[in-house]
Design a protein around this motif. Sequence first.
Motif, mmCIF file in Angstrom:
data_model
loop_
_atom_site.group_PDB
_atom_site.id
_atom_site.type_symbol
_atom_site.label_atom_id
_atom_site.label_comp_id
_atom_site.label_asym_id
_atom_site.label_seq_id
_atom_site.Cartn_x
_atom_site.Cartn_y
_atom_site.Cartn_z
ATOM 1 N N GLN A 112 0.822 -1.251 0.044
ATOM 2 C CA GLN A 112 0.027 -0.045 -0.235
ATOM 3 C C GLN A 112 0.742 1.298 -0.200
ATOM 4 O O GLN A 112 0.423 2.340 -0.648
ATOM 5 C CB GLN A 112 -0.822 0.207 1.242
ATOM 6 C CG GLN A 112 -1.865 1.252 1.136
ATOM 7 C CD GLN A 112 -3.284 0.995 1.714
ATOM 8 O OE1 GLN A 112 -3.646 0.061 2.093
ATOM 9 N NE2 GLN A 112 -3.770 2.068 2.263
ATOM 10 N N MET A 113 2.209 1.066 0.627
ATOM 11 C CA MET A 113 2.947 2.282 0.723
ATOM 12 C C MET A 113 3.456 2.578 -0.605
ATOM 13 O O MET A 113 3.774 3.629 -0.957
ATOM 14 C CB MET A 113 4.097 2.220 1.599
ATOM 15 C CG MET A 113 3.710 2.241 3.325
ATOM 16 S SD MET A 113 4.910 1.704 4.389
ATOM 17 C CE MET A 113 5.908 3.059 4.205
ATOM 18 N N ARG A 135 9.736 8.388 8.948
ATOM 19 C CA ARG A 135 10.443 9.078 7.787
ATOM 20 C C ARG A 135 9.613 9.206 6.297
ATOM 21 O O ARG A 135 9.934 9.906 5.651
ATOM 22 C CB ARG A 135 11.658 8.156 7.544
ATOM 23 C CG ARG A 135 12.717 8.273 8.809
ATOM 24 C CD ARG A 135 14.057 7.583 8.464
ATOM 25 N NE ARG A 135 14.742 8.014 9.621
ATOM 26 C CZ ARG A 135 14.935 7.343 10.911
ATOM 27 N NH1 ARG A 135 13.779 6.361 10.936
ATOM 28 N NH2 ARG A 135 15.732 7.570 11.777
ATOM 29 N N TYR A 136 8.976 8.242 6.303
ATOM 30 C CA TYR A 136 8.167 8.166 4.956
ATOM 31 C C TYR A 136 7.006 9.161 4.835
ATOM 32 O O TYR A 136 6.374 9.469 3.898
ATOM 33 C CB TYR A 136 7.912 6.593 4.356
ATOM 34 C CG TYR A 136 9.055 5.786 4.037
ATOM 35 C CD1 TYR A 136 9.532 6.080 2.526
ATOM 36 C CD2 TYR A 136 9.353 4.688 4.547
ATOM 37 C CE1 TYR A 136 10.503 5.241 2.134
ATOM 38 C CE2 TYR A 136 10.405 4.009 4.165
ATOM 39 C CZ TYR A 136 10.929 4.213 2.681
ATOM 40 O OH TYR A 136 12.062 3.372 2.247
ATOM 41 N N GLN A 137 6.249 9.213 5.966
ATOM 42 C CA GLN A 137 5.269 10.173 6.188
ATOM 43 C C GLN A 137 4.279 9.867 5.251
ATOM 44 O O GLN A 137 3.373 10.405 4.485
ATOM 45 C CB GLN A 137 5.550 11.542 5.692
ATOM 46 C CG GLN A 137 6.377 12.189 6.865
ATOM 47 C CD GLN A 137 5.727 12.566 8.061
ATOM 48 O OE1 GLN A 137 4.453 13.009 8.162
ATOM 49 N NE2 GLN A 137 6.408 12.114 9.042
ATOM 50 N N GLN A 138 3.805 8.530 5.310
ATOM 51 C CA GLN A 138 2.669 7.885 4.424
ATOM 52 C C GLN A 138 1.477 7.253 5.453
ATOM 53 O O GLN A 138 0.684 6.707 4.861
ATOM 54 C CB GLN A 138 3.250 6.499 3.725
ATOM 55 C CG GLN A 138 4.059 6.993 2.504
ATOM 56 C CD GLN A 138 4.036 6.071 1.375
ATOM 57 O OE1 GLN A 138 3.133 5.608 1.277
ATOM 58 N NE2 GLN A 138 5.038 5.991 0.812
ATOM 59 N N VAL A 139 1.813 7.401 6.937
ATOM 60 C CA VAL A 139 0.832 7.371 7.627
ATOM 61 C C VAL A 139 0.167 8.621 8.355
ATOM 62 O O VAL A 139 0.943 9.627 8.361
ATOM 63 C CB VAL A 139 0.963 6.204 8.867
ATOM 64 C CG1 VAL A 139 1.387 5.063 8.201
ATOM 65 C CG2 VAL A 139 1.759 6.938 9.771
ATOM 66 N N ALA A 518 18.497 7.856 -2.813
ATOM 67 C CA ALA A 518 17.207 7.979 -3.585
ATOM 68 C C ALA A 518 16.589 9.474 -2.936
ATOM 69 O O ALA A 518 15.625 10.035 -3.602
ATOM 70 C CB ALA A 518 16.355 7.047 -3.326
ATOM 71 N N GLY A 519 17.097 9.771 -1.684
ATOM 72 C CA GLY A 519 16.487 11.019 -1.002
ATOM 73 C C GLY A 519 15.031 11.014 -0.594
ATOM 74 O O GLY A 519 14.433 11.844 -0.437
ATOM 75 N N VAL A 520 14.335 9.739 -0.636
ATOM 76 C CA VAL A 520 12.902 9.622 -0.373
ATOM 77 C C VAL A 520 12.778 9.881 0.983
ATOM 78 O O VAL A 520 11.266 10.212 1.198
ATOM 79 C CB VAL A 520 12.353 8.240 -0.680
ATOM 80 C CG1 VAL A 520 12.429 7.956 -2.167
ATOM 81 C CG2 VAL A 520 13.312 7.162 0.059
ATOM 82 N N GLN A 521 13.508 10.000 2.019
ATOM 83 C CA GLN A 521 12.928 10.162 3.327
ATOM 84 C C GLN A 521 13.635 11.745 3.851
ATOM 85 O O GLN A 521 13.604 12.122 4.933
ATOM 86 C CB GLN A 521 13.703 9.134 4.352
ATOM 87 C CG GLN A 521 12.967 7.904 4.041
ATOM 88 C CD GLN A 521 13.444 6.689 4.735
ATOM 89 O OE1 GLN A 521 14.782 7.115 5.781
ATOM 90 N NE2 GLN A 521 12.860 5.638 5.122
ATOM 91 N N GLY A 522 13.803 12.469 2.735
ATOM 92 C CA GLY A 522 14.181 14.027 3.040
ATOM 93 C C GLY A 522 15.373 14.018 3.983
ATOM 94 O O GLY A 522 16.302 13.344 4.061
ATOM 95 N N ASP A 523 14.997 15.252 4.883
ATOM 96 C CA ASP A 523 16.122 15.579 6.035
ATOM 97 C C ASP A 523 16.340 14.615 6.969
ATOM 98 O O ASP A 523 16.871 14.822 7.908
ATOM 99 C CB ASP A 523 16.080 16.918 6.386
ATOM 100 C CG ASP A 523 14.685 17.284 6.775
ATOM 101 O OD1 ASP A 523 14.049 16.525 7.169
ATOM 102 O OD2 ASP A 523 14.564 18.585 6.719
#
Length: 574
Positions: A112-113, A135-139, A518-523
């Motif tokens: 789902q993520m 970190r992923y901010q998907q919830v 990939a930088g997907v989790q930002g800072d």
Amino acid sequence: MRRQFLTSTTALVLLLGAGHAYAGMDEAKAFLDKEIGDLSTLSRADQEKEMQWFIDAAKPFAGMDIKVVSETIATHSYESQVLAPAFSAITGIKVTHDTIQEGDVVEKIQTQMQTGQNLYDGWVNDSDLIGTHWRYQQVRNLTDWMAGEGKDVTDPMLDVDDFIGKSFTTAPDGKLYQLPDQQFANLYWFRYDWFNDEKNKADFKAKYGYDLGVPVNWSAYEDIAAFFTGREIDGKKVFGHMDYGKKDPSLGWRFTDAWLSMAGNGDKGIPNGKPVDEWGIKVDENSRPVGSCVARGGDTNGPASVYAIQKYLDWLKAYAPPEAQGMTFSESGPVPSQGTIAQQIFWYTAFTADMAKPGLPVVNEDGTPKWRVAPSPHGVYWKDGMKLGYQDAGSWTLMKSTPTDRAKAAWLYAQFVVSKTIDVKKSHVGLTFIRDSTIHDKSFTERAPKLGGLVEFYRSPARVQWTPTGTNVPDYPKLAQLWWQNIGDASSGAKSPQEAMDSLCGDQEKVLERLEKAGVQGDIGPKMAEEHDLDYWNKDAVSKGNLAPQLKVENEKDKPITVNYDELVKSWQK
């Protein structure tokens, strides 16, 4: 007691499944009469008040069909088979509560993520994923949800501060991302009757020079394991230890579930070591992972970790039944109940109900257990202020990819199954405590003698040292699967413990490096550190008041220490 629960449950399902056309207070009262009774921390008037709130809050969603999912354990089976139909009857929201294997839950939430496709409207997802979710901010972070978009569907009687696991589901930003639904710890399990037998006590004292008791450290555990292995008790040869060793995904949990912290890996800190956690992953001052190997200041392949793997292998080979080496987690679980195991250093309290069944070789005729649970012993690298074991905390999680109306309906169901109205009863069924008020309920004071120290442990100050995987782990699904494959190589003899942990930390760092690139989790994503040797990183840690990675201890067999179980319990009560 279990039979009484099942009878009332069956009657309730028949009653609520009888095709009532209207959801409302009549259905709520029928549920309270049949299922809850006086097994609640709330008065009947407050139970009805809470049910009325659910009825009113659910009106906009009446007739909606929602789907939620959890792993298959007794607590969730009860929710799926009893509480979901009750919620549907009371609120008019139809809930399908699927129960599947834990690995499948992780795989599906990952899907789902990755795809954004709404597979489920609500998830009971282990709090081990807190670092991933933050970190992923998907919830949806529940702190903001309860104050904002979800305010109209947040139970005013929820009482978040009553949840004993809320620190496990709070991220470094101070926000609550998940709400605990069930918790169980891995503790030390032992045959209380054998430990109190006068001949066993005298023989042990004569051989080792100290008293047979609950081991405080691994040196004492090892002596006790050696003492009981091959000893004849009640006409049977017994073993001093139980574990499992098959190269299988369940071998991964055996280690990610805080085995290294018990040895003394990582840094001090509750709920998890900082800056180095019990997986050996180090973070910087902004909680960015910087490495896993000793070469980057991590501890996954440091002396404490290698010692942890070596002891696991030594004890499995020398003191457990020979077949244990080829067993998985689920195959090994029932073995202590068969009556030939003296102690187990790593025993999940989720097995308590099954281990306390009348008629088992480990249960007395009056229904009291012949065994007890106690705090786990620690290894030679462990220091005061470190966590001491693992606690599973399956927790309600709302994905941002779930449409708002569906998330609201799922949130209502989530709160229903953890509500104060229901929680005492649910805890009697599953023995997976989440609320402080429930742990101290008089019904558990009455039942405690049949649960072998479980209630005493959860009421004790020691409880805070048992915690899930923490926020240093940036992608639990990707990293967790690396453990069983690498440690399986040590278990099978294909690699030495040092080689296996070198390989594991290297594999973890490849994932961290990919995330950084990939930088997907930002800072708050990984930012890898420069490489140096163990001495460099140990000096750096010590200069900052930290521990990890520790240098190798020359004598890893320290002075054995035991405590009397009954005295330990009395000290908690003071």
